[in-house]
Design a protein around this motif. Structure first.
Motif, PDB file in Angstrom:
ATOM      1  N   HIS A  49       0.861  -1.196   0.000  1.00  0.00           N
ATOM      2  CA  HIS A  49       0.000   0.000   0.000  1.00  0.00           C
ATOM      3  C   HIS A  49       0.884   1.228   0.000  1.00  0.00           C
ATOM      4  O   HIS A  49       2.109   1.116   0.005  1.00  0.00           O
ATOM      5  CB  HIS A  49      -1.000  -0.024   1.157  1.00  0.00           C
ATOM      6  N   HIS A  51       1.225   3.939   2.107  1.00  0.00           N
ATOM      7  CA  HIS A  51       1.709   4.680   3.271  1.00  0.00           C
ATOM      8  C   HIS A  51       3.230   4.837   3.210  1.00  0.00           C
ATOM      9  O   HIS A  51       3.940   3.946   2.729  1.00  0.00           O
ATOM     10  CB  HIS A  51       1.288   3.979   4.566  1.00  0.00           C
ATOM     11  N   HIS A 109      -7.243  -1.682   5.605  1.00  0.00           N
ATOM     12  CA  HIS A 109      -6.260  -0.643   5.912  1.00  0.00           C
ATOM     13  C   HIS A 109      -6.400   0.465   4.879  1.00  0.00           C
ATOM     14  O   HIS A 109      -7.051   0.275   3.849  1.00  0.00           O
ATOM     15  CB  HIS A 109      -4.855  -1.274   5.844  1.00  0.00           C
TER      16      HIS A 109
HETATM   17 NI    NI Z   1      -0.013   1.449   6.570  1.00  0.00          NI
END
Ligand code: NI
Ligand code: MN
Length: 223
Positions: A49, A51, A109
């Motif tokens: 992902h 982030h 998430h």
């Molecule tokens: Ni994360």
């Protein structure tokens, strides 16, 4: 297959075909890593992902190595627009590469990227299953526990977050290990920052099948 953990969720894998993959290369600013992003040699960068503690040094490594960035389609498009080689895979999708197959799974998430002071929404977070023909590895990325993990396994190795606060903590990760039916369970995403401080030995000691292992940073596990 050779697997090594480099702090947080950063995992390096050498496949049977002698390709090197690095997952979630958060190296600069990671107090627990042993890697130097400038001297890394990899063929593929796999991102669970967007982030910042997962995209990490992706751009620098891809620039130096010309590695292909494999991620959800929104992250792949973001890097493709910057001239990088990319391959986008959506949740539930699988693709056969020269090193084996990757399948992107569900994860619970977020996936925003803080880029030059702006929050970009880059698709959804995923887990990833790598199968090099002999060994199947599930990198859960960042996720909470979900019962459909039972559809992901069985796998030889499960890399599960235990840090709590942002992801599963120890108790839920123990349930996850059973749901994915893993032979070997390795904790990730813990003790990088004060908010996710955890004792990984408590985790492996509480696994009912006694099948956990806490690798040292950089230690190579051969399977
Ligand atoms: Ni994360
Ligand atoms: Mn994270």
């Amino acid at each position: 297959m050779k697997i090594s953990w480099h702090g947080h969720s950063c995992i390096r894998i050498e496949t049977l075909s002698n390709h090197t993959l690095i997952f979630d290369p958060f190296i600069s600013g990671n107090p627990t890593t042993d890697l130097d992003p400038k001297s890394l040699s990899v063929d593929y960068i796999v991102l669970t992902h967007a982030h910042n503690d997962h995209i990490g040094d992706t751009a620098l490594i891809a620039k130096n190595t010309r590695a292909t960035i494999i991620a959800n389609p929104e992250i792949a498009d973001f890097f493709e627009d910057q001239g990088f080689k990319t391959h986008g895979i959506g949740t539930g999708g699988q693709f056969r590469f020269d090193f084996g197959t990757l399948k992107f799974t569900h994860a619970i998430h977020g996936s925003t990227y803080n880029y030059q002071g702006q929050q970009l929404a880059l698709g959804v977070a995923c887990g990833v299953v790598l199968d090099d023909g002999v060994t199947k590895v599930y990198h859960a990325g960042d996720t909470g526990l979900f019962s459909d993990m039972s559809l992901i396994g069985p796998v030889n190795v499960a890399l599960l977050p235990i840090g709590d606060n942002y992801t599963m903590g120890i108790a839920d990760a123990i349930t996850a290990a059973q749901l994915v039916n893993a032979e070997l369970v390795i904790p990730i995403h813990y003790s990088t920052f004060p908010l996710i401080q955890q004792n990984p030995y408590e985790f492996i000691n509480r696994l009912p099948n006694n099948n956990g292992y806490v690798p040292q940073v950089g230690e190579v596990i051969e399977l």
